[in-house]
Design a protein around this motif. Structure first.
Motif, PDB file in Angstrom:
ATOM      1  N   SER A   1       0.386  -1.377   0.142  1.00 48.81           N
ATOM      2  CA  SER A   1       0.209  -0.048   0.366  1.00 48.81           C
ATOM      3  C   SER A   1       0.556   0.860  -0.263  1.00 48.81           C
ATOM      4  O   SER A   1       0.826   2.349  -0.817  1.00 48.81           O
ATOM      5  N   LEU A   2       2.341   0.870   0.697  1.00 50.31           N
ATOM      6  CA  LEU A   2       3.155   2.240   0.862  1.00 50.31           C
ATOM      7  C   LEU A   2       3.833   2.053  -0.444  1.00 50.31           C
ATOM      8  O   LEU A   2       3.973   3.404  -1.278  1.00 50.31           O
ATOM      9  N   LEU A   3       3.896   2.131  -1.237  1.00 46.00           N
ATOM     10  CA  LEU A   3       4.610   1.738  -2.634  1.00 46.00           C
ATOM     11  C   LEU A   3       3.489   2.031  -3.341  1.00 46.00           C
ATOM     12  O   LEU A   3       3.998   3.163  -4.318  1.00 46.00           O
ATOM     13  N   SER A   4       2.306   1.466  -3.722  1.00 43.97           N
ATOM     14  CA  SER A   4       1.315   2.548  -4.442  1.00 43.97           C
ATOM     15  C   SER A   4       0.951   3.603  -4.249  1.00 43.97           C
ATOM     16  O   SER A   4       0.872   4.307  -4.980  1.00 43.97           O
ATOM     17  N   ALA A   5       0.958   3.981  -3.241  1.00 44.00           N
ATOM     18  CA  ALA A   5       0.225   5.385  -2.625  1.00 44.00           C
ATOM     19  C   ALA A   5       1.602   6.415  -3.396  1.00 44.00           C
ATOM     20  O   ALA A   5       1.901   7.167  -3.775  1.00 44.00           O
ATOM     21  N   TYR A   6       3.152   5.613  -2.765  1.00 38.85           N
ATOM     22  CA  TYR A   6       4.156   6.485  -3.088  1.00 38.85           C
ATOM     23  C   TYR A   6       4.361   6.310  -4.977  1.00 38.85           C
ATOM     24  O   TYR A   6       4.031   7.812  -5.837  1.00 38.85           O
ATOM     25  N   ASN A   7       4.481   5.511  -5.701  1.00 41.09           N
ATOM     26  CA  ASN A   7       4.294   5.342  -7.394  1.00 41.09           C
ATOM     27  C   ASN A   7       2.709   6.388  -7.569  1.00 41.09           C
ATOM     28  O   ASN A   7       3.231   6.998  -8.760  1.00 41.09           O
ATOM     29  N   GLU A   8       1.746   6.000  -7.484  1.00 42.66           N
ATOM     30  CA  GLU A   8       0.430   7.124  -7.511  1.00 42.66           C
ATOM     31  C   GLU A   8       0.849   8.530  -7.580  1.00 42.66           C
ATOM     32  O   GLU A   8       0.090   9.080  -8.512  1.00 42.66           O
ATOM     33  N   THR A   9       1.332   8.596  -6.319  1.00 39.73           N
ATOM     34  CA  THR A   9       1.287  10.247  -6.474  1.00 39.73           C
ATOM     35  C   THR A   9       2.756  10.017  -7.020  1.00 39.73           C
ATOM     36  O   THR A   9       2.601  12.197  -7.521  1.00 39.73           O
ATOM     37  N   VAL A  10       3.287   9.858  -7.593  1.00 41.99           N
ATOM     38  CA  VAL A  10       4.477  10.124  -8.580  1.00 41.99           C
ATOM     39  C   VAL A  10       3.424  10.206  -9.680  1.00 41.99           C
ATOM     40  O   VAL A  10       3.464  11.225 -10.243  1.00 41.99           O
ATOM     41  N   LEU A  11       3.077   9.093 -10.506  1.00 42.83           N
ATOM     42  CA  LEU A  11       2.678   9.523 -11.784  1.00 42.83           C
ATOM     43  C   LEU A  11       1.973  11.092 -11.172  1.00 42.83           C
ATOM     44  O   LEU A  11       1.585  11.859 -12.916  1.00 42.83           O
ATOM     45  N   PHE A  12       0.291  11.000 -10.473  1.00 44.04           N
ATOM     46  CA  PHE A  12       0.084  12.880 -10.408  1.00 44.04           C
ATOM     47  C   PHE A  12       0.880  13.546 -11.002  1.00 44.04           C
ATOM     48  O   PHE A  12       0.329  15.032 -11.246  1.00 44.04           O
ATOM     49  N   THR A  13       1.669  13.791  -9.505  1.00 43.19           N
ATOM     50  CA  THR A  13       2.389  14.281  -9.613  1.00 43.19           C
ATOM     51  C   THR A  13       3.487  14.971 -11.724  1.00 43.19           C
ATOM     52  O   THR A  13       3.006  16.290 -11.942  1.00 43.19           O
ATOM     53  N   LEU A  14       3.587  14.016 -11.851  1.00 40.92           N
ATOM     54  CA  LEU A  14       4.035  14.501 -13.534  1.00 40.92           C
ATOM     55  C   LEU A  14       2.886  14.755 -14.858  1.00 40.92           C
ATOM     56  O   LEU A  14       3.544  15.341 -15.195  1.00 40.92           O
ATOM     57  N   VAL A  15       2.405  13.790 -14.276  1.00 35.93           N
ATOM     58  CA  VAL A  15       1.048  14.715 -15.208  1.00 35.93           C
ATOM     59  C   VAL A  15       0.948  15.758 -14.900  1.00 35.93           C
ATOM     60  O   VAL A  15       0.595  16.944 -16.241  1.00 35.93           O
ATOM     61  N   ASP A  16       0.957  16.489 -13.525  1.00 34.17           N
ATOM     62  CA  ASP A  16       0.102  18.240 -13.257  1.00 34.17           C
ATOM     63  C   ASP A  16       1.519  19.000 -14.061  1.00 34.17           C
ATOM     64  O   ASP A  16       1.150  20.263 -14.091  1.00 34.17           O
ATOM     65  N   HIS A  17       2.928  17.964 -13.771  1.00 36.08           N
ATOM     66  CA  HIS A  17       3.436  19.595 -14.849  1.00 36.08           C
ATOM     67  C   HIS A  17       3.498  18.536 -16.234  1.00 36.08           C
ATOM     68  O   HIS A  17       5.038  18.965 -17.324  1.00 36.08           O
ATOM     69  N   GLY A  18       2.997  18.493 -17.256  1.00 34.25           N
ATOM     70  CA  GLY A  18       2.801  17.469 -18.390  1.00 34.25           C
ATOM     71  C   GLY A  18       3.534  17.142 -19.028  1.00 34.25           C
ATOM     72  O   GLY A  18       3.643  16.928 -19.995  1.00 34.25           O
ATOM     73  N   ILE A  19       3.851  15.734 -18.253  1.00 34.74           N
ATOM     74  CA  ILE A  19       4.899  14.964 -18.679  1.00 34.74           C
ATOM     75  C   ILE A  19       4.374  13.618 -18.582  1.00 34.74           C
ATOM     76  O   ILE A  19       3.374  13.580 -17.764  1.00 34.74           O
ATOM     77  N   ASP A  20       4.411  13.168 -19.665  1.00 30.49           N
ATOM     78  CA  ASP A  20       3.332  11.909 -19.784  1.00 30.49           C
ATOM     79  C   ASP A  20       4.269  10.548 -19.939  1.00 30.49           C
ATOM     80  O   ASP A  20       4.226   9.324 -20.638  1.00 30.49           O
ATOM     81  N   ARG A  21       5.554  10.484 -19.987  1.00 35.11           N
ATOM     82  CA  ARG A  21       6.270   9.493 -19.179  1.00 35.11           C
ATOM     83  C   ARG A  21       7.045   9.378 -17.922  1.00 35.11           C
ATOM     84  O   ARG A  21       7.394   9.875 -17.577  1.00 35.11           O
TER      85      ARG A  21
END
Length: 253
Positions: free
Chosen positions: A184-204
């Protein structure tokens, strides 16, 4: 390193759960030595006490769940933002917080389910012991107190609390709690990374693994729907003890 932090938090959660199980073991041993065989209601009393302990434990654990998930998610967001802009914001975005609540609910539900399984195990072991003692008393023409004494002499009073997976393999409850926390902690970390990247216009995003003291990018995933995405690599890289996590794609650093 983030993998060490995840493991430390998961291990701490497992240790807290192990202390609860130790208190259940005390209840079981006390019930056997205190005359659980005198009347059926003694089992109900012991189980009721276990349930009371579980309620107290769960309320305290909910605070740990919220705290750990938020701190891990904040670390993920800050790590990405610092690499992109040399600074980070203090608050998670609304979208990230909403998704974090889903992870929090999942972990809480898994914890509740395991608590129920372990209480059921306690009840079952008490019932088995009671049945064995009563049959022994009747078969040998002795009192139940005498049969209970013989039972305790011949049987280990250790209760083996466990999680049973779909293949009927037993995992100690402590290990299961550690596993579900770390996942669960790893999922929280990874999924927050995804949200942060998308918020900065990064798609990879890059899949990074810590090997020989060095971070190495081992794969790249798409956030825009092009294969492979996060779901496609989740089981490959992000198992319960994984030292892999999501980060900026190396070429973006």
């Amino acid at each position: 390193m983030i993998s060490n932090i995840l493991s430390e938090r998961a291990e701490a959660a497992a240790a807290r759960y192990e202390r609860l199980l130790a208190s259940y073991q005390v209840l079981y041993s006390r019930a056997l030595s205190g005359g659980v065989f005198e009347y059926v209601g003694r089992i109900a009393e012991t189980v009721a006490e276990a349930e009371r302990k579980a309620r107290i434990f769960l309320e305290e654990e909910k605070d740990w769940i919220a705290k750990d998930l938020y701190e891990i998610a904040s670390e993920a967001q800050g790590r990405v933002q610092r690499k992109l802009t040399q600074k980070d914001t203090e608050e998670l975005t609304d979208a990230a917080l909403e998704h974090l609540k889903l992870t929090q609910s999942f972990l809480t539900d898994e914890l509740v389910a395991q608590l129920q399984r372990d209480i059921a195990t306690l009840r079952r072991e008490l019932q088995k012991a009671t049945l064995d003692v009563r049959m022994m008393a009747r078969a040998n023409g002795i009192s139940e107190s005498e049969a209970a004494w013989r039972y305790r002499m011949d049987h280990d009073d250790l209760v083996l609390f466990h999680f049973l997976d779909r293949r009927s393999r037993k995992m100690p409850s402590r290990s299961f709690i550690r596993t579900i926390w770390r996942m669960s902690l790893l999922s929280a970390y990874n999924e927050t990374v995804l949200f942060t990247l998308v918020d900065h216009g990064i798609d990879r995003a890059g899949v990074v693994r810590f090997e020989d003291g060095v971070e190495k990018q081992v794969d790249v995933i798409s956030l825009s729907g092009d294969a492979p995405g996060y779901a496609a690599v989740r089981d490959t890289y992000f198992h319960p003890n994984a030292n892999a996590y999501l980060d900026l794609e190396a070429v973006d650093v």
